[in-house]
Enzyme design. Structure first.
Site, PDB file in Angstrom:
ATOM      1  N   GLU A  83       0.832  -1.214   0.000  1.00  0.00           N
ATOM      2  CA  GLU A  83       0.000   0.000   0.000  1.00  0.00           C
ATOM      3  C   GLU A  83       0.861   1.256   0.000  1.00  0.00           C
ATOM      4  O   GLU A  83       1.863   1.328   0.719  1.00  0.00           O
ATOM      5  CB  GLU A  83      -0.884  -0.020   1.253  1.00  0.00           C
ATOM      6  CG  GLU A  83      -2.267   0.501   1.023  1.00  0.00           C
ATOM      7  CD  GLU A  83      -3.065  -0.379   0.062  1.00  0.00           C
ATOM      8  OE1 GLU A  83      -3.196   0.027  -1.117  1.00  0.00           O
ATOM      9  OE2 GLU A  83      -3.536  -1.450   0.467  1.00  0.00           O
ATOM     10  N   HIS A  84       0.472   2.229  -0.818  1.00  0.00           N
ATOM     11  CA  HIS A  84       1.222   3.483  -0.982  1.00  0.00           C
ATOM     12  C   HIS A  84       2.626   3.192  -1.511  1.00  0.00           C
ATOM     13  O   HIS A  84       3.557   3.951  -1.260  1.00  0.00           O
ATOM     14  CB  HIS A  84       1.281   4.283   0.332  1.00  0.00           C
ATOM     15  CG  HIS A  84      -0.027   4.967   0.650  1.00  0.00           C
ATOM     16  ND1 HIS A  84      -0.389   6.178   0.113  1.00  0.00           N
ATOM     17  CD2 HIS A  84      -1.061   4.584   1.429  1.00  0.00           C
ATOM     18  CE1 HIS A  84      -1.596   6.515   0.563  1.00  0.00           C
ATOM     19  NE2 HIS A  84      -2.031   5.570   1.361  1.00  0.00           N
ATOM     20  N   ALA A 102     -16.095   3.193  -2.204  1.00  0.00           N
ATOM     21  CA  ALA A 102     -15.678   2.444  -1.009  1.00  0.00           C
ATOM     22  C   ALA A 102     -14.194   2.098  -1.056  1.00  0.00           C
ATOM     23  O   ALA A 102     -13.668   1.468  -0.160  1.00  0.00           O
ATOM     24  CB  ALA A 102     -16.500   1.162  -0.881  1.00  0.00           C
ATOM     25  N   LEU A 127     -12.970   0.288  -3.580  1.00  0.00           N
ATOM     26  CA  LEU A 127     -12.854  -0.992  -4.299  1.00  0.00           C
ATOM     27  C   LEU A 127     -12.777  -0.751  -5.806  1.00  0.00           C
ATOM     28  O   LEU A 127     -12.913  -1.662  -6.598  1.00  0.00           O
ATOM     29  CB  LEU A 127     -14.008  -1.917  -3.929  1.00  0.00           C
ATOM     30  CG  LEU A 127     -14.048  -2.287  -2.433  1.00  0.00           C
ATOM     31  CD1 LEU A 127     -15.256  -3.146  -2.102  1.00  0.00           C
ATOM     32  CD2 LEU A 127     -12.768  -3.010  -2.009  1.00  0.00           C
ATOM     33  N   ASP A 176      -5.217   0.418 -10.214  1.00  0.00           N
ATOM     34  CA  ASP A 176      -6.600  -0.064 -10.300  1.00  0.00           C
ATOM     35  C   ASP A 176      -6.921  -0.617 -11.680  1.00  0.00           C
ATOM     36  O   ASP A 176      -7.554  -1.668 -11.826  1.00  0.00           O
ATOM     37  CB  ASP A 176      -7.589   1.079 -10.002  1.00  0.00           C
ATOM     38  CG  ASP A 176      -7.336   1.704  -8.648  1.00  0.00           C
ATOM     39  OD1 ASP A 176      -6.550   1.137  -7.864  1.00  0.00           O
ATOM     40  OD2 ASP A 176      -7.917   2.774  -8.382  1.00  0.00           O
TER      41      ASP A 176
HETATM   42  P1  ADP Z   1     -14.015   4.097  -6.067  1.00  0.00           P
HETATM   43  O1  ADP Z   1     -13.244   3.929  -7.335  1.00  0.00           O
HETATM   44  O2  ADP Z   1     -13.239   3.758  -4.856  1.00  0.00           O
HETATM   45  O3  ADP Z   1     -15.323   3.383  -6.071  1.00  0.00           O
HETATM   46  P2  ADP Z   1     -14.013   6.824  -6.958  1.00  0.00           P
HETATM   47  O4  ADP Z   1     -14.343   8.097  -6.279  1.00  0.00           O
HETATM   48  O5  ADP Z   1     -12.665   6.674  -7.530  1.00  0.00           O
HETATM   49  O6  ADP Z   1     -14.347   5.644  -5.918  1.00  0.00           O
HETATM   50  O7  ADP Z   1     -15.034   6.569  -8.144  1.00  0.00           O
HETATM   51  C1  ADP Z   1     -16.416   6.658  -7.915  1.00  0.00           C
HETATM   52  C2  ADP Z   1     -17.039   7.442  -9.037  1.00  0.00           C
HETATM   53  O8  ADP Z   1     -16.969   6.693 -10.254  1.00  0.00           O
HETATM   54  C3  ADP Z   1     -18.523   7.656  -8.816  1.00  0.00           C
HETATM   55  O9  ADP Z   1     -18.764   8.804  -8.045  1.00  0.00           O
HETATM   56  C4  ADP Z   1     -19.028   7.812 -10.256  1.00  0.00           C
HETATM   57  O10 ADP Z   1     -18.804   9.119 -10.735  1.00  0.00           O
HETATM   58  C5  ADP Z   1     -18.111   6.890 -11.038  1.00  0.00           C
HETATM   59  N1  ADP Z   1     -18.750   5.572 -11.231  1.00  0.00           N
HETATM   60  C6  ADP Z   1     -18.373   4.388 -10.732  1.00  0.00           C
HETATM   61  N2  ADP Z   1     -19.164   3.381 -11.143  1.00  0.00           N
HETATM   62  C7  ADP Z   1     -20.098   3.947 -11.940  1.00  0.00           C
HETATM   63  C8  ADP Z   1     -21.203   3.446 -12.685  1.00  0.00           C
HETATM   64  N3  ADP Z   1     -21.517   2.152 -12.695  1.00  0.00           N
HETATM   65  N4  ADP Z   1     -21.931   4.339 -13.393  1.00  0.00           N
HETATM   66  C9  ADP Z   1     -21.630   5.648 -13.411  1.00  0.00           C
HETATM   67  N5  ADP Z   1     -20.584   6.175 -12.740  1.00  0.00           N
HETATM   68  C10 ADP Z   1     -19.831   5.345 -12.001  1.00  0.00           C
HETATM   69 MG    MG Z   2     -11.498   4.989  -7.867  1.00  0.00          MG
END
Ligand code: ADP
Ligand code: MG
Length: 411
Positions: free
Chosen positions: A57-58, A148, A150, A202
């Site tokens: 991590e990091h 979250a 993930l 990722d």
């Molecule tokens: P993580 O990657 O940890 O889930 P992020 O902040 O990097 O969190 O990404 C989340 C963002 O990605 C959401 O706020 C949205 O804008 C976009 N996103 C993720 N999945 C979807 C989806 N299935 N449809 C539309 N936008 C999505």
């Molecule tokens: Mg993300």
């Protein structure tokens, strides 16, 4: 997100373990959304996973080692090619359906933001890389929890990227090397269109993993090796605990850690912290308690990844727990990126019999993981819930995960 199996327990004291959609369920949902909101039939359905980092991590932005797995939780994209330059994006989140209609030219940095940038941005990135595209229609559904830690963001970027690569025969899925080009396009979409300054971990996990394996990723040259990680065979499970803690100060702190590492590397006269050979000498040379702690985390974390992989390679998966514990302690004490919710989750999991537990992802919230014997999994989850209740934290969510396949066409 009601369509995500976050399965809320009637009795909030009892943990409910969320499972991912089956391939068939995800594909059917995406197909249905396409038919209902776009009309007609899609050319196909593709699925791309979120990821969880097992250890390392990091280390990514320090040219170091990481060990992610692809989650069974995936984003499913039903899509159809168009001959004009029109683009239609539809995404179902919670009970609402988001839609956007525009043209390929309108998808560019500064022109689209938020969910449209994450879903459409890869079209811009591929065109920037010289690929010839016309319009497309895409309907997205997901069981990756959003925000979250993930990597729901990589799941959408990689899912749509794979759609375009296949629909336009871009040749980006023929080999692992070509998939690396797709990783770069997805990452460019996240960095330049969605304007989130993240590394390529990722997207690499979503596109270059193999089912039943963890991916040893060397961020020095982006080379990978598939490492067998078959927990089922030894009666183990990986429990993901979403603390649901609000991400506090994440942006500023993430930047501060990156800057500290760059600063330390400069003082030590190395290209990156990956090149620190003698930790004792480096700590002495830095003569700065805080910088030394940051360097100690990065150097010891790379070493822990190497030891972890050695254990997996020699079939000693039951022995990796102490390395996970040491990783968390290092992130808590030396790197200072945990938070009370993450520390509580990890302590409770260990107390209840987990073989090892640690925060995963950037920190300051998000998820922890615990390696557990199958028959103590519920006990571990129950202990985490009761510790959270005592501390007055939000009710955590749980997922049991196994290493799934990389992004692929499913229909
Ligand atoms: P993580 O990657 O940890 O889930 P992020 O902040 O990097 O969190 O990404 C989340 C963002 O990605 C959401 O706020 C949205 O804008 C976009 N996103 C993720 N999945 C979807 C989806 N299935 N449809 C539309 N936008 C999505
Ligand atoms: Mg993300």
């Amino acid at each position: 997100m009601s369509q995500v199996p976050h399965a809320v327990a009637a009795d909030r004291q009892t943990p409910t373990i969320g499972t991912a959609w089956s391939t068939e369920e995800g594909a059917t949902r995406a197909h249905h959304l396409f038919t209902e909101h776009i009309g007609g039939s899609p050319d196909g359905v593709w699925a791309a996973p979120g990821r969880v980092n097992i250890i390392g991590e990091h280390t990514d932005y320090n040219n170091g080692l990481c060990l992610p797995i692809a989650l069974p939780h995936r984003t499913y994209v039903a899509a159809r090619r168009r001959d004009d330059d029109k683009v239609i994006l539809v995404s179902q989140l919670d009970d609402s359906v988001l839609t956007w209609e525009g043209t390929l030219e309108e998808i560019a940095p500064g022109s689209v933001a938020g969910w449209k940038a994450y879903t459409g941005g890869v079209a811009w990135a591929l065109r920037q890389a010289g690929h010839d595209l016309s319009g497309f229609e895409a309907a997205l559904v997901t069981c990756v929890p959003l925000g979250a830690g993930l990597s729901s963001s990589a799941a959408v970027e990689c899912g749509v990227g794979l759609v375009l690569a296949d629909l336009y025969d871009l040749g980006l899925t023929d080999s692992d090397a070509r998939r690396t080009d797709l990783v770069n396009a997805a990452r460019t979409a996240e960095n330049n269109v969605a304007e989130a300054p993240t590394g390529g971990l990722d997207q690499t996990a979503s596109l270059r993993t193999t089912e039943g394996h963890a991916l040893l990723l060397d961020c020095n040259d982006w080379s990978v090796r598939q490492v067998p990680f078959d927990l089922d065979a030894v009666g183990l499970e990986l429990l993901v605990i979403d603390t649901r803690a609000p991400h506090r100060l994440v942006d500023g702190q993430y930047e501060a850690r990156r800057r500290a590492c760059e600063n330390a590397a400069r003082i030590l006269g190395v290209g990156s912290l990956r090149d620190v050979g003698d930790l004792g000498a480096a700590v002495a040379a830095l003569d700065d308690e805080e910088l030394a702690s940051r360097v100690r985390h990065v150097v010891t974390e790379n070493d822990r990844v190497t030891q972890f992989v050695k254990l997996l390679d020699t079939g000693r998966v039951r022995e990796v727990g102490p390395l996970m514990d040491a990783s968390h302690n290092s992130l808590r004490d030396d790197y200072e990126v945990t938070c009370p919710e993450l520390d509580t989750a990890v302590d409770a999991a260990r107390d209840a019999g987990a073989l090892g537990a640690r925060m995963t992802g950037g920190g300051f919230g998000g998820c922890a993981i615990a390696l557990v014997d199958r028959d103590v999994r519920n006990e571990v989850a129950t202990q985490v819930v009761s510790s959270f209740r005592e501390a007055g934290f939000a009710h955590p969510e749980f997922y049991v995960v196994t290493p799934g396949p990389a992004a692929l066409r499913v229909q």
